[in-house]
Motif scaffolding. Structure first.
Motif, PDB file in Angstrom:
ATOM      1  N   ARG B  24       0.820  -1.210   0.000  1.00  0.00           N
ATOM      2  CA  ARG B  24       0.000   0.000   0.000  1.00  0.00           C
ATOM      3  C   ARG B  24       0.852   1.257   0.000  1.00  0.00           C
ATOM      4  N   SER B  25       0.467   2.218  -0.833  1.00  0.00           N
ATOM      5  CA  SER B  25       1.056   3.548  -0.749  1.00  0.00           C
ATOM      6  C   SER B  25       0.161   4.354   0.172  1.00  0.00           C
ATOM      7  N   LEU B  26       0.723   4.851   1.261  1.00  0.00           N
ATOM      8  CA  LEU B  26      -0.098   5.437   2.322  1.00  0.00           C
ATOM      9  C   LEU B  26      -0.412   6.912   2.120  1.00  0.00           C
ATOM     10  N   ASP B  27       0.445   7.636   1.437  1.00  0.00           N
ATOM     11  CA  ASP B  27       0.226   9.074   1.343  1.00  0.00           C
ATOM     12  C   ASP B  27       0.393   9.606  -0.067  1.00  0.00           C
ATOM     13  N   PHE B  28       0.323   8.729  -1.042  1.00  0.00           N
ATOM     14  CA  PHE B  28       0.340   9.191  -2.424  1.00  0.00           C
ATOM     15  C   PHE B  28      -0.332   8.141  -3.300  1.00  0.00           C
ATOM     16  N   GLN B  29      -0.697   8.536  -4.480  1.00  0.00           N
ATOM     17  CA  GLN B  29      -1.322   7.612  -5.417  1.00  0.00           C
ATOM     18  C   GLN B  29      -0.249   7.024  -6.327  1.00  0.00           C
ATOM     19  N   ALA B  30      -0.190   5.720  -6.338  1.00  0.00           N
ATOM     20  CA  ALA B  30       0.849   5.018  -7.080  1.00  0.00           C
ATOM     21  C   ALA B  30       0.300   4.489  -8.399  1.00  0.00           C
ATOM     22  N   THR B  31       0.663   5.125  -9.483  1.00  0.00           N
ATOM     23  CA  THR B  31       0.219   4.637 -10.789  1.00  0.00           C
ATOM     24  C   THR B  31       0.961   3.358 -11.172  1.00  0.00           C
ATOM     25  N   THR B  32       2.156   3.208 -10.646  1.00  0.00           N
ATOM     26  CA  THR B  32       2.965   2.034 -10.970  1.00  0.00           C
ATOM     27  C   THR B  32       3.522   1.424  -9.692  1.00  0.00           C
ATOM     28  N   MET B  33       3.420   0.113  -9.603  1.00  0.00           N
ATOM     29  CA  MET B  33       4.005  -0.611  -8.476  1.00  0.00           C
ATOM     30  C   MET B  33       4.877  -1.729  -9.020  1.00  0.00           C
ATOM     31  N   PHE B  34       5.917  -2.021  -8.280  1.00  0.00           N
ATOM     32  CA  PHE B  34       6.893  -3.011  -8.697  1.00  0.00           C
ATOM     33  C   PHE B  34       7.017  -4.078  -7.598  1.00  0.00           C
ATOM     34  N   TRP B  35       7.224  -5.307  -8.030  1.00  0.00           N
ATOM     35  CA  TRP B  35       7.454  -6.391  -7.079  1.00  0.00           C
ATOM     36  C   TRP B  35       8.834  -6.997  -7.337  1.00  0.00           C
ATOM     37  N   TYR B  36       9.606  -7.108  -6.260  1.00  0.00           N
ATOM     38  CA  TYR B  36      10.954  -7.655  -6.324  1.00  0.00           C
ATOM     39  C   TYR B  36      11.041  -8.885  -5.422  1.00  0.00           C
ATOM     40  N   ARG B  37      12.021  -9.695  -5.741  1.00  0.00           N
ATOM     41  CA  ARG B  37      12.334 -10.850  -4.903  1.00  0.00           C
ATOM     42  C   ARG B  37      13.805 -10.746  -4.553  1.00  0.00           C
ATOM     43  N   GLN B  38      14.133 -11.046  -3.308  1.00  0.00           N
ATOM     44  CA  GLN B  38      15.511 -10.970  -2.871  1.00  0.00           C
ATOM     45  C   GLN B  38      15.865 -12.226  -2.080  1.00  0.00           C
ATOM     46  N   PHE B  39      16.790 -13.011  -2.626  1.00  0.00           N
ATOM     47  CA  PHE B  39      17.295 -14.174  -1.915  1.00  0.00           C
ATOM     48  C   PHE B  39      18.372 -13.715  -0.933  1.00  0.00           C
ATOM     49  N   SER B  54      -4.463  -2.162 -15.119  1.00  0.00           N
ATOM     50  CA  SER B  54      -4.079  -2.999 -16.260  1.00  0.00           C
ATOM     51  C   SER B  54      -3.280  -4.206 -15.784  1.00  0.00           C
ATOM     52  N   LYS B  55      -3.072  -5.131 -16.704  1.00  0.00           N
ATOM     53  CA  LYS B  55      -2.359  -6.353 -16.348  1.00  0.00           C
ATOM     54  C   LYS B  55      -0.894  -6.067 -16.074  1.00  0.00           C
ATOM     55  N   ALA B  56      -0.345  -6.860 -15.159  1.00  0.00           N
ATOM     56  CA  ALA B  56       1.060  -6.686 -14.827  1.00  0.00           C
ATOM     57  C   ALA B  56       1.949  -7.181 -15.966  1.00  0.00           C
ATOM     58  N   THR B  57       3.114  -6.581 -16.048  1.00  0.00           N
ATOM     59  CA  THR B  57       4.138  -7.018 -16.997  1.00  0.00           C
ATOM     60  C   THR B  57       5.184  -7.791 -16.221  1.00  0.00           C
ATOM     61  N   TYR B  58       5.339  -9.067 -16.564  1.00  0.00           N
ATOM     62  CA  TYR B  58       6.243  -9.944 -15.832  1.00  0.00           C
ATOM     63  C   TYR B  58       7.608 -10.004 -16.513  1.00  0.00           C
ATOM     64  N   GLU B  59       8.635 -10.125 -15.704  1.00  0.00           N
ATOM     65  CA  GLU B  59       9.982 -10.293 -16.242  1.00  0.00           C
ATOM     66  C   GLU B  59      10.157 -11.722 -16.746  1.00  0.00           C
ATOM     67  N   GLN B  60      11.112 -11.854 -17.619  1.00  0.00           N
ATOM     68  CA  GLN B  60      11.374 -13.170 -18.200  1.00  0.00           C
ATOM     69  C   GLN B  60      11.726 -14.159 -17.102  1.00  0.00           C
ATOM     70  N   GLY B  61      11.114 -15.318 -17.169  1.00  0.00           N
ATOM     71  CA  GLY B  61      11.400 -16.368 -16.194  1.00  0.00           C
ATOM     72  C   GLY B  61      10.485 -16.366 -14.991  1.00  0.00           C
ATOM     73  N   VAL B  62       9.642 -15.368 -14.850  1.00  0.00           N
ATOM     74  CA  VAL B  62       8.705 -15.302 -13.733  1.00  0.00           C
ATOM     75  C   VAL B  62       7.364 -15.865 -14.185  1.00  0.00           C
ATOM     76  N   GLU B  63       6.873 -16.864 -13.461  1.00  0.00           N
ATOM     77  CA  GLU B  63       5.625 -17.518 -13.848  1.00  0.00           C
ATOM     78  C   GLU B  63       4.423 -16.667 -13.446  1.00  0.00           C
ATOM     79  N   LYS B  64       3.732 -16.164 -14.425  1.00  0.00           N
ATOM     80  CA  LYS B  64       2.607 -15.280 -14.136  1.00  0.00           C
ATOM     81  C   LYS B  64       1.439 -16.022 -13.486  1.00  0.00           C
ATOM     82  N   ASP B  65       1.322 -17.315 -13.749  1.00  0.00           N
ATOM     83  CA  ASP B  65       0.230 -18.074 -13.135  1.00  0.00           C
ATOM     84  C   ASP B  65       0.538 -18.436 -11.686  1.00  0.00           C
ATOM     85  N   LYS B  66       1.789 -18.360 -11.324  1.00  0.00           N
ATOM     86  CA  LYS B  66       2.177 -18.681  -9.961  1.00  0.00           C
ATOM     87  C   LYS B  66       2.204 -17.425  -9.098  1.00  0.00           C
ATOM     88  N   PHE B  67       2.661 -16.346  -9.671  1.00  0.00           N
ATOM     89  CA  PHE B  67       2.759 -15.082  -8.939  1.00  0.00           C
ATOM     90  C   PHE B  67       1.719 -14.120  -9.528  1.00  0.00           C
TER      91      PHE B  67
END
Lengths: 117, 115
Positions: B24-39, B54-67
């Motif tokens: 959640r963006s608490l004090d502004f409107q976020a037109t774009t959000m990003f999801w990262y993974r960190q091992f 709109s639909k998310a744009t997935y990076e190569q190798g990321v399973e859209k049906d899983k995430f």
């Protein structure tokens, strides 16, 4: 594709001393942004400093400054008067246009900075 | 200003179940959000970019049906890890941008452990 390389996995510095973290990147673009982020043990990413490529003047933020060498594609971070709270992972990042009106960040592998009291 | 929250901060789930992470963006409107993974001891890897409505744009190798990513409003994006497996255990970080152009503000992250 842009790549960001941080060649120093770990660095250490004595408290109150100065340390420089290295970052190089590869790009064919002429206009871009570069960033340094800090990730302390809490894992919260904190923006340290940003640099616009079209600006020749190096960015500074209090004790933090950069040495931006555009031709060499180098973007190092200098931390002066190091403090214990500066201990963290530091990530260099390049911002690139990803299409559909948005930009994304490509991160280096990070440098773990330790500050010795 | 520019605060981004994530919930939960930690979650443990059993293999085969699904888990939802909110950003959640608490004090502004976020037109774009990003999801990262960190091992552990590694860098942030971008998983997907989502624009509100709109639909998310997935990076190569990321399973859209899983995430599954949903960005239904200007202040909320969700990441659902479906049929989670132990290899999905990781630290997930979201970030939000008011215009997709300038600044990304990061959430505090969510540690997912799948047993």
């Amino acid at each position: 594709a842009q790549t960001v390389t941080q060649s120093q996995p770990e660095m250490s510095v004595q408290e109150a001393e100065t340390v420089t973290l290295s970052c190089t990147y590869d790009t064919s673009e002429s206009d871009y942004y570069l960033f340094w982020y800090k990730q302390p043990p809490s894992r919260q990413m904190i923006l340290v400093i940003r640099q616009e490529a079209y600006k020749q003047q190096n960015a500074t933020e209090n004790r933090f400054s950069v040495n931006f060498q555009k031709a060499a594609k180098s973007f190092s971070l200098k931390i002066s008067d190091s403090q214990l709270g500066d201990a963290a992972m530091y990530f260099c990042a390049y911002r690139t246009y990803s299409g559909a009106g948005s930009y994304q960040l490509t991160f280096g592998k990070g440098t773990k900075l330790s500050v010795i009291p | 200003g520019a605060v981004v929250s994530q919930h939960p901060s930690r979650v443990i789930c059993k293999s085969g179940t699904s888990v939802k992470i909110e950003c959640r963006s608490l004090d502004f409107q976020a037109t774009t959000m990003f999801w990262y993974r960190q091992f552990p001891k590694q860098s942030l890897m971008l998983m997907a970019t989502s624009n509100e409505g709109s639909k998310a744009t997935y990076e190569q190798g990321v399973e859209k049906d899983k995430f599954l990513i949903n960005h239904a409003s200007l202040t909320l994006s969700t990441l659902t890890v479906t049929s989670a497996h132990p290899e999905d255990s990781s630290f997930y970080i979201c970030s939000a941008s008011a215009d997709g152009y300038y600044e990304q503000y990061f959430g505090p992250g969510t540690r997912l452990t799948v047993t």
